[in-house]
Design a protein around this motif. Structure first.
Motif, mmCIF file in Angstrom:
data_model
loop_
_atom_site.group_PDB
_atom_site.id
_atom_site.type_symbol
_atom_site.label_atom_id
_atom_site.label_comp_id
_atom_site.label_asym_id
_atom_site.label_seq_id
_atom_site.Cartn_x
_atom_site.Cartn_y
_atom_site.Cartn_z
ATOM 1 N N ILE A 398 0.844 -1.201 0.000
ATOM 2 C CA ILE A 398 0.000 0.000 0.000
ATOM 3 C C ILE A 398 0.874 1.245 0.000
ATOM 4 C CG2 ILE A 398 -1.800 1.253 1.234
ATOM 5 C CD1 ILE A 398 -2.647 -1.411 2.487
ATOM 6 N N HIS A 399 0.559 2.192 -0.896
ATOM 7 C CA HIS A 399 1.360 3.409 -1.032
ATOM 8 C C HIS A 399 0.433 4.612 -1.110
ATOM 9 C CE1 HIS A 399 4.971 0.981 -1.740
ATOM 10 N NE2 HIS A 399 4.152 0.190 -2.406
ATOM 11 N N THR A 400 0.395 5.385 -0.023
ATOM 12 C CA THR A 400 -0.426 6.599 0.023
ATOM 13 C C THR A 400 0.372 7.783 -0.509
ATOM 14 O OG1 THR A 400 0.287 7.056 2.299
ATOM 15 C CG2 THR A 400 -1.681 5.704 2.009
ATOM 16 N N GLN A 401 -0.341 8.880 -0.784
ATOM 17 C CA GLN A 401 0.285 10.104 -1.302
ATOM 18 C C GLN A 401 1.166 9.796 -2.519
ATOM 19 O OE1 GLN A 401 -0.411 13.098 -0.049
ATOM 20 N NE2 GLN A 401 -1.590 12.378 1.706
ATOM 21 N N THR A 402 0.659 8.919 -3.381
ATOM 22 C CA THR A 402 1.431 8.469 -4.543
ATOM 23 C C THR A 402 0.571 8.546 -5.792
ATOM 24 O OG1 THR A 402 2.680 6.949 -3.132
ATOM 25 C CG2 THR A 402 2.771 6.552 -5.499
ATOM 26 N N VAL A 403 1.173 8.981 -6.890
ATOM 27 C CA VAL A 403 0.462 9.058 -8.172
ATOM 28 C C VAL A 403 1.329 8.444 -9.258
ATOM 29 C CG1 VAL A 403 -0.842 11.124 -7.540
ATOM 30 C CG2 VAL A 403 1.390 11.355 -8.664
ATOM 31 N N ILE A 404 0.679 8.103 -10.371
ATOM 32 C CA ILE A 404 1.402 7.610 -11.545
ATOM 33 C C ILE A 404 1.866 8.814 -12.357
ATOM 34 C CG2 ILE A 404 1.206 6.293 -13.686
ATOM 35 C CD1 ILE A 404 -0.832 4.507 -12.299
ATOM 36 N N SER A 405 3.172 8.983 -12.475
ATOM 37 C CA SER A 405 3.718 10.149 -13.185
ATOM 38 C C SER A 405 3.911 9.881 -14.678
ATOM 39 C CB SER A 405 5.045 10.577 -12.553
ATOM 40 O OG SER A 405 5.977 9.510 -12.554
ATOM 41 N N SER A 406 4.195 8.638 -15.050
ATOM 42 C CA SER A 406 4.311 8.294 -16.470
ATOM 43 C C SER A 406 3.964 6.824 -16.655
ATOM 44 C CB SER A 406 5.720 8.576 -16.996
ATOM 45 O OG SER A 406 6.664 7.689 -16.413
ATOM 46 N N LYS A 407 3.552 6.478 -17.877
ATOM 47 C CA LYS A 407 3.149 5.097 -18.161
ATOM 48 C C LYS A 407 3.367 4.822 -19.644
ATOM 49 C CE LYS A 407 -0.653 7.021 -19.979
ATOM 50 N NZ LYS A 407 -1.007 7.017 -21.412
ATOM 51 N N LYS A 408 3.596 3.561 -19.947
ATOM 52 C CA LYS A 408 3.717 3.128 -21.334
ATOM 53 C C LYS A 408 3.261 1.686 -21.420
ATOM 54 C CE LYS A 408 6.927 2.658 -25.219
ATOM 55 N NZ LYS A 408 8.341 2.794 -25.678
ATOM 56 N N PHE A 409 2.370 1.427 -22.380
ATOM 57 C CA PHE A 409 1.828 0.075 -22.537
ATOM 58 C C PHE A 409 2.464 -0.602 -23.745
ATOM 59 C CE2 PHE A 409 -1.451 -2.917 -24.159
ATOM 60 C CZ PHE A 409 -1.549 -3.744 -23.050
ATOM 61 N N ASP A 410 2.953 -1.809 -23.540
ATOM 62 C CA ASP A 410 3.546 -2.612 -24.608
ATOM 63 C C ASP A 410 2.481 -3.566 -25.125
ATOM 64 O OD1 ASP A 410 4.911 -4.435 -26.227
ATOM 65 O OD2 ASP A 410 6.717 -4.397 -25.001
ATOM 66 N N SER A 411 1.955 -3.285 -26.311
ATOM 67 C CA SER A 411 0.871 -4.118 -26.857
ATOM 68 C C SER A 411 1.354 -5.509 -27.215
ATOM 69 C CB SER A 411 0.260 -3.446 -28.089
ATOM 70 O OG SER A 411 1.261 -3.195 -29.066
ATOM 71 N N GLY A 412 2.660 -5.690 -27.421
ATOM 72 C CA GLY A 412 3.195 -7.009 -27.749
ATOM 73 C C GLY A 412 3.146 -7.950 -26.562
ATOM 74 N N THR A 413 3.692 -7.487 -25.433
ATOM 75 C CA THR A 413 3.684 -8.312 -24.214
ATOM 76 C C THR A 413 2.449 -8.055 -23.358
ATOM 77 O OG1 THR A 413 4.919 -6.613 -22.996
ATOM 78 C CG2 THR A 413 6.194 -8.298 -24.160
ATOM 79 N N GLN A 414 1.684 -7.023 -23.691
ATOM 80 C CA GLN A 414 0.508 -6.604 -22.934
ATOM 81 C C GLN A 414 0.867 -6.363 -21.473
ATOM 82 O OE1 GLN A 414 -3.120 -8.773 -23.603
ATOM 83 N NE2 GLN A 414 -2.781 -8.936 -25.813
ATOM 84 N N THR A 415 1.942 -5.617 -21.277
ATOM 85 C CA THR A 415 2.368 -5.224 -19.937
ATOM 86 C C THR A 415 2.649 -3.723 -19.919
ATOM 87 O OG1 THR A 415 4.683 -5.726 -20.477
ATOM 88 C CG2 THR A 415 3.399 -7.472 -19.398
ATOM 89 N N TRP A 416 2.711 -3.163 -18.701
ATOM 90 C CA TRP A 416 2.908 -1.736 -18.500
ATOM 91 C C TRP A 416 4.294 -1.440 -17.934
ATOM 92 C CZ3 TRP A 416 -0.925 1.976 -19.499
ATOM 93 C CH2 TRP A 416 -2.213 1.481 -19.741
ATOM 94 N N LYS A 417 4.834 -0.323 -18.346
ATOM 95 C CA LYS A 417 6.001 0.286 -17.710
ATOM 96 C C LYS A 417 5.494 1.534 -17.007
ATOM 97 C CE LYS A 417 10.289 1.408 -16.754
ATOM 98 N NZ LYS A 417 11.086 0.655 -15.752
ATOM 99 N N ILE A 418 5.517 1.519 -15.670
ATOM 100 C CA ILE A 418 4.905 2.592 -14.890
ATOM 101 C C ILE A 418 5.942 3.217 -13.969
ATOM 102 C CG2 ILE A 418 3.254 3.062 -13.029
ATOM 103 C CD1 ILE A 418 1.358 1.070 -14.292
ATOM 104 N N VAL A 419 5.920 4.558 -13.903
ATOM 105 C CA VAL A 419 6.761 5.311 -12.984
ATOM 106 C C VAL A 419 5.855 6.073 -12.030
ATOM 107 C CG1 VAL A 419 8.524 7.109 -12.770
ATOM 108 C CG2 VAL A 419 8.581 5.531 -14.711
ATOM 109 N N THR A 420 6.156 6.025 -10.745
ATOM 110 C CA THR A 420 5.323 6.685 -9.739
ATOM 111 C C THR A 420 6.051 7.871 -9.124
ATOM 112 O OG1 THR A 420 6.112 5.280 -7.926
ATOM 113 C CG2 THR A 420 4.215 4.493 -9.191
#
Length: 550
Positions: A398-420
């Protein structure tokens, strides 16, 4: 001008709790769920004995009026026990989810595997008895399906705090629940509540052809003259996406929070393969790619965004479905409350906050009170305990006071690269799925089915909430009634909850009697009816209505 065909008295849009509460209340002649025991006892006693009781003078003991006879009230009760033709208006129910009551509700609870409701025992849609669900539980021997809400009764103030604030003028206005009301502060199981609702549906004959439910999504509501109608009076025309139109003298809008999902960003078609809103969990989660990984026992990581109860329920459900770890992200703090609103707004009998709300000077003040009372999303102590147990096993982080600052979705692997922001330690490089438990946007100005009404009969709104009449009517001469979240400025912060559904149904039912005409065996407009109303409301002498003019 549209063309006349069959005209219903009422069209109810929405077959959820609010719609069911209205339909049931319209078939209940002696509601008690919104009244005290004394008011209800007074009504039953007068209706039972009106014109039937032999009265004796206190001094002479002489009898006056007709001899004692069997009450017509009990005759009505017996003959109508399985016949719901009494107090009925011709009604049509339209719902986009299905052709049965509470279909979307049941589907959502099943998808999230919710075992117990959040609401206490006296929050339900039964208009006949405030304690009806508690009685049903005991009658069916299902007390073990209740979950106690600890801390609601007897633990509001410590002994030290009570001694410190003896002066009543300095006493903070906090909820104080009497010990004798402890029985009410349990939550029913999902199955118990569903069965109780089914018993209400059966009791009022809402499961037969007299109240048809059609699966149709309403796209437009208009109010005006309809060619061929009697005396060319104005009628509502309700249009659906299937191209059908229905006419009625009154419309009840009971559609819940709306269809607009609150999302941090709009998902592209590719991103929808790896993300969904919590309202879509039953349809989109888990994705095909995630399901394959779970089946092959691969390590999987899921992110849930949001701080409300749905986010905690999703995290628990995802772990139960086989996800390795859930990363729970929220932009604020984790708030723990038994109910959506503070305990002050959930009182059973006396509620100072409601009185202040209803006597507010304007709707802007009411809106600010709603914001304060609800104070964003929160989770229950029970789910806090569940999350702590999962966190101890390293299954939830659990992480409070946290937001997603950037994201990128790989349609090939269907996974996300997320930076918080701030960064999370040991956060995985690849996220398999994202769920947004961020709620729904309620804005009457953006609802497509209300565009014509907003254009032809504009009314004010505050932050998307409608400024209705006190009877929950669009305008005094426009019998479009609104209940649920959209009516929060009239019903209070609990409007989106089961208590708001019942309170809204009560107001709408009384107003509909003025719009459509009384459908009961008691004539409230006549001389005797006026006496009955006075006695019911505690005015005058309760025995006055027993006397007959000689």
């Amino acid at each position: 001008m549209s063309t006349y065909n069959e005209v219903f008295d009422i069209i109810i849009i929405g077959a959820g709790p609010c719609g069911l509460a209205v339909a049931a209340r319209l078939r209940e002649e002696t509601p008690s769920a919104m009244f005290t025991d004394e008011e209800h006892q007074r009504y039953h006693w007068i209706k039972k004995h009106q014109g039937k009781m032999s009265l004796a003078r206190a001094k002479t003991k002489r009898l006056y009026n007709a001899p004692l006879a069997e009450s017509s009230y009990y005759k009505t009760q017996r003959c109508c026990a399985n016949d719901n033709s009494r107090s009925t208006y011709s009604t049509l129910v339209l719902d986009s989810s299905g052709s049965r009551w509470m279909e979307r509700w049941h589907r959502a609870f099943k998808a999230l595997r919710i075992e117990h409701l959040r609401s206490p025992m006296f929050f339900h849609v039964d208009p006949a008895d405030r304690d009806g669900m508690l009685a049903y539980t005991r009658e069916t021997g299902r007390e073990k399906e209740l979950f106690e809400l600890s801390g609601c009764v007897g633990q509001e103030l410590s002994k030290h705090k009570r001694k410190k604030i003896r002066n009543i003028s300095q006493f903070p206005r906090e909820a104080e629940i009497n010990e004798r009301d402890r029985k009410d502060y349990f939550t029913p199981s999902t199955s118990l509540f569903a069965d109780y609702c089914n018993s209400i549906i059966a009791r009022y004959g809402l499961d037969n052809e007299s109240v048809p439910i059609q699966r149709s999504e309403v796209c437009d509501i208009t109010f005006g003259e309809v060619q061929g109608s009697k005396d060319d009076s104005k009628l509502f025309t309700v249009s659906t996406t299937h191209g059908k139109s229905f006419h009625s003298r009154a419309v009840v809008l009971a559609v819940g929070p709306g269809l607009t999902k609150m999302m941090p960003w709009n998902l592209s078609s590719d991103e929808e393969l790896g993300a969904c809103h919590s309202s879509e969990v039953g349809v989109k989660f888990p994705s095909a790619a995630l399901a394959r990984k779970i089946e092959n026992r691969q390590t999987t990581h899921v992110v849930v965004v949001g701080g409300g109860l749905s986010s905690a329920q999703f995290a628990d459900m995802a772990i139960a479905r086989g996800v390795t770890k859930v990363w729970h992200i929220m932009r604020g703090d984790l708030k723990i409350k038994h109910f959506d609103v503070s305990l002050n707004w959930v009182g059973k009998f006396k509620n100072y906050d409601k009185a202040v709300f209803w006597s507010a000077d304007d709707d802007q003040e009411r809106f600010e009170m709603i914001q304060t009372a609800r104070n964003g999303g929160s989770i229950t102590p029970r789910y806090q305990k569940i999350l702590k147990q999962l966190a101890a096993k390293d299954r939830v982080s659990i992480h409070t006071q946290t937001v997603i600052s950037s994201k990128k979705f790989d349609s090939g692997t269907q996974t996300w690269k997320i930076v918080t922001d701030p960064p999370i330690a040991n956060f995985p490089d690849r996220i398999d799925y994202v769920c947004f438990a961020t709620g729904m946007k309620t804005d009457a100005n953006e609802m497509g089915l209300l565009q014509s009404m907003n254009r032809d009969y504009p009314i004010e709104s505050i932050n998307g909430l409608l400024c209705l009449t006190d009877d929950l009517m669009w305008k005094p001469d426009v019998p479009l009634f609104v209940t649920g979240r959209l009516a929060s400025l009239r019903l209070g912060p609990a409007a989106p909850n089961l208590e708001g559904a019942r309170l809204g149904a009560e107001r709408i039912a009384w107003a509909l009697q003025d719009v459509l005409g009384e459908q009961t065996d008691v004539d409230f407009c006549g001389r005797e009816g006026e006496k009955l109303q006075k006695a019911f409301c505690g005015l005058g002498n309760r025995y006055e209505s027993l006397a007959q003019c000689s």
